[in-house]
Each structure stands twice: as C-alpha cells, then as structure tokens.
Design a protein around this motif. Structure first.
Motif: not given
Length: 441
Positions: A97-103, A105-114, A201-211
């Motif tokens: 759920a958090a990964q989907e929310a970050m994705a 947020a990335a589309l809507a608000h970019g870095t700040a959203g992630i 740890r998993m969320l941080t790795s996913h956010a690092a990829c998106l960023l």
C-alpha cells in the motif's frame, strides 16, 4: 536457559529443576531479567502446585512479569507462530500500500511527494541529500540534529553507492544512496525509532528507486533545456543573434552577470550538475551554459554580496575598510570551478550586450594562466591591482580632490559631468558604450 536467550523471549516452564532454596530462585529470576527475558510463564500442577512467593517478590524487584499458562505449551507456540505469520502478511500489505501511495505521489508531486509519503508510512522523517551530502529537501522542512549525521555519513562514502544504518538505541537513521550505476546521484535518509523495522528498510529501498528515476528524469530534462538555451547563447557569441533577442527567447536572470569560462573539456552534463549544486534554488534555471572551443561558458547571476560598485570597481567610490581584490572568494565562479575541478576565468557583464566581450576577456584569462583556480578580470587587470593598493581613506581624499572641479562646475553651470564620468569608467573607458547607456550621441 540463559545461554540460549537473545532477548525478548517468553520463557515457559513447568518448574522442573527450579532451585529449591529462595536464594537460588532469586538468582534464577535475576539471570533471566539480565538476559532480556520478556516474561516467565509457569504451567502448574505438573512439577509444582504454585509459584513461590519469594520468586514473585524477586520478579517484582526486577520488573519481570510472571504468568500462569492455562493451556498447553504447544498451543501457545502455535498461536505465537500464527501471529508472527499474520504480522508478516500485514506488514507486506502495508508495504504494498505504501509503495502504491509513493508511486502516485511521485506522479502527482515529484520528489516532495515521495519524501512526504515515505515519512508518513514509515512513521518518521525523511531527508534528501545531494551527491556530496548537501541538503536538498526534508520532511518536515525544518532543520533537525540528525540531518548533520546523515550528511556526514553520505560525505564519508566518497561518492560511492552504499546503504547503512546509524542506530544509537533510541533512533535509527537509514542512509541509502541514489542511482543505478556509477557514483551516487544523491542520498536518501530516513529517521525512525530504534530498532529499524524490516518494512521501513523495504520502503526506503523503494523510495530510493523512485527518487533515482525522478532525479535522472530531471537531469535529462535540465540537460536538454540547457542545450537549447546554450544554442541561443552560442548564436549571440558568434554574432548571429542580437543579445536583446536572447532575453526575449528564454528566461534569463536579471543583470548584472558573472560570466565564467571553464577550461575546455567540461561536458554539458557535468556543467549542468555542477551548476545545480553551487547556485541557489531557481537560479540554475535562469543561468546560461554553452560548450565552446575556448571552454565551457556560464552566464550566472552576479552574487548579491558583490554590488556593482565593488564587483566592477571604481577607484573614487571605495567604501572604508573594503579591499576589493579579496571579493573573488564570494563569486559563484570560484565555487563552480572548484566543483568542476578545472581552472576558469571570469568577467562582469552589466547586461546581455556585454556578454560576448566578457567571454573574450574571461577566455583570455584561462588561456593565459596555468593555474588550477579561478581568476576574475577585476582581480587581475592592472587597474584593479592598483585600486587595491590604495588605503580606502586615502582613496576617498584623492577622489574628493580630483572630482571637486567637476562638482563645482556642475553647481555653477548644471549638467551631469560626474555621472558621465562614472558611466564612461563603468563602460571600461569605451565612449560608444557609455554614450549608449547615457542616451546621448
């Protein structure tokens, strides 16, 4: 059982082998508490009928809970195993759920959203650092003590790609590099309570990829933008486009400018990356970059700490206590060339029409010098060196004496002889340029 404990366990026993004397039972409880045992549970009516009072007293003194198990040990074990399995599934669902929310947020608000979504789902704080540990964006935005620790960890990596955790038992700070190959393009740091949960740890790795994807896209976009703007600047430098037209075709910082020419060999991508790091937010988008045979040309907004009187230099207008030759340290060109690791030259341009001449002066400094630093025309020309040799108070007296006849003439006959002289000196003793600024023949 102490040798087999790692901390946090529920120790269940029927009491077999429990020391018979009170001192032995007290020592037994103290050993369990010291090993980090979460609780001690007894199944009665097997080897013992009730828990001894001295053992309960010792447990109270140590803060160790004592339970009575009313079912079989295997039932308790199975229930705990099921809870852990269900908790893992619940954690995985939270991660998804958090990964989907970050994705989103990335589309809507970019870095700040992630970063905002990561901090929310990790129940902590997030920080984005540049490739050298410089602060870029934080959630919450205000400065925190742990930011400095994260920046030091990022800088200590030497630009390589890595991940690590700083855990002092109270808070855990995870620092993760950004990028898919080569040197790190930035760093992501997340602060949560200690110990660090696996799902964070998993969320941080996913956010690092998106960023990393976000930064890569921004960098490609910036390079394309500067390539287009650089083509217009090249046309101005070659005389194919009027300087005024450049200001109409693209957004340019307000005059005056610091024109920098870096030694040849700097690519556009490296120039844009360095420009982003040394300029304030928003200034990089209004700067101009162009790769030329004589070197990489930058047209930058002049540092506000260097007002026109000091950056351009006027012998008769020095302020008390100001030695202008030392002003080079405040110029953007110093930091830019240091970031690129090449020598460079600089020159001031009061407007876009002066940029071609400023480029020629700055390029001449680069071609003439053999050092690795940055030299500015104002600090190298004989007039600037002479200006710095004067004591400010003495220069003021000299100025008063020399300009007195002009001021007295103005008082008697009118006109603006002092202003005309100032325009002539600021134009580099060029009568045509001075006349154009003054609006006279």
């Amino acid at each position: 059982p102490v040798p087999w404990l790692s901390g946090g366990e529920l120790v269940m026993t029927i009491g077999l082998g429990l020391p018979a004397e009170p001192d032995g039972r007290r020592a037994y409880v103290e050993r369990l508490a010291a090993a980090g045992c979460a609780a001690l549970a007894f199944a009665l009516h097997e080897a013992m009928e009730e828990v001894p009072d001295d053992l309960l007293d010792a447990a109270d003194a140590c803060g160790l809970p004592v339970l009575e198990v009313l079912t079989s040990f295997i039932s308790v074990t199975e229930a705990v195993a099921r809870w852990h399995a269900d908790e893992r599934v619940r954690g995985e669902r939270r991660v998804v759920a958090a990964q989907e929310a970050m994705a989103r947020a990335a589309l809507a608000h970019g870095t700040a959203g992630i970063l905002r979504t990561l901090a929310e789902h990790a129940a902590g704080e997030a920080l984005l650092l540049g490739p050298h540990g410089e602060h870029k964006h934080a959630v919450p935005a205000r400065e925190r003590p742990w930011h400095a620790r994260a920046a030091e960890a990022a800088a200590a990596s030497g630009g390589g790609r890595s991940a690590g955790v700083l855990d002092d038992g109270i808070e855990a700070v995870q620092v993760h590099s950004l990028g898919f190959s080569g040197a790190a393009t930035g760093w992501l740091a997340v602060r949560t309570a200690s110990p660090l949960d696996w799902h964070v740890r998993m969320l941080t790795s996913h956010a690092a990829c998106l960023l990393a994807i976000e930064l890569l896209g921004l960098r490609v976009g910036r390079s394309r933008m500067h390539a287009q703007r650089g083509a217009l600047l090249a046309a101005v430098l070659d005389g194919r486009l009027p300087a005024a037209r450049l200001g109409e075709l693209c957004s340019v910082a307000a005059a005056p400018y610091e024109v920098v020419v870096a030694r040849p060999g700097v690519s556009l991508e490296a120039a844009v990356e360095a420009l982003e790091e040394v300029t304030e937010a928003g200034d990089e988008e209004t700067a101009l970059v162009c790769v030329r045979p004589e070197g990489t040309v930058f047209v930058l907004p002049e540092d506000p700490g260097l007002p026109g009187e000091q950056a351009g230099g006027r012998l008769g207008e020095q302020q008390a206590g100001g030695r202008l030759g030392g002003q080079a340290g405040g110029r953007l060109g110093v930091r830019l060339c240091a970031r690129l690791g090449v020598a460079g030259g600089g020159c001031r341009a009061a407007g876009l029409e002066e940029v071609p001449a400023a480029v020629r002066h700055a390029a001449a400094l680069v071609a003439r010098g053999g050092g690795d630093g940055y030299a500015h025309v104002d600090d190298m020309e004989p007039q600037a060196l002479l200006r710095d040799a004067f004591v400010p108070e003495a220069a003021r007296r000299f100025s008063t004496a020399v300009l007195r006849p002009l001021r007295e003439h103005e008082a008697r006959h009118g006109g603006d002889l002092v202003g005309t002289l100032r325009a002539y000196l600021e134009a580099g003793d060029n009568a045509e340029t001075a006349a154009r600024r003054l609006g006279v023949h």
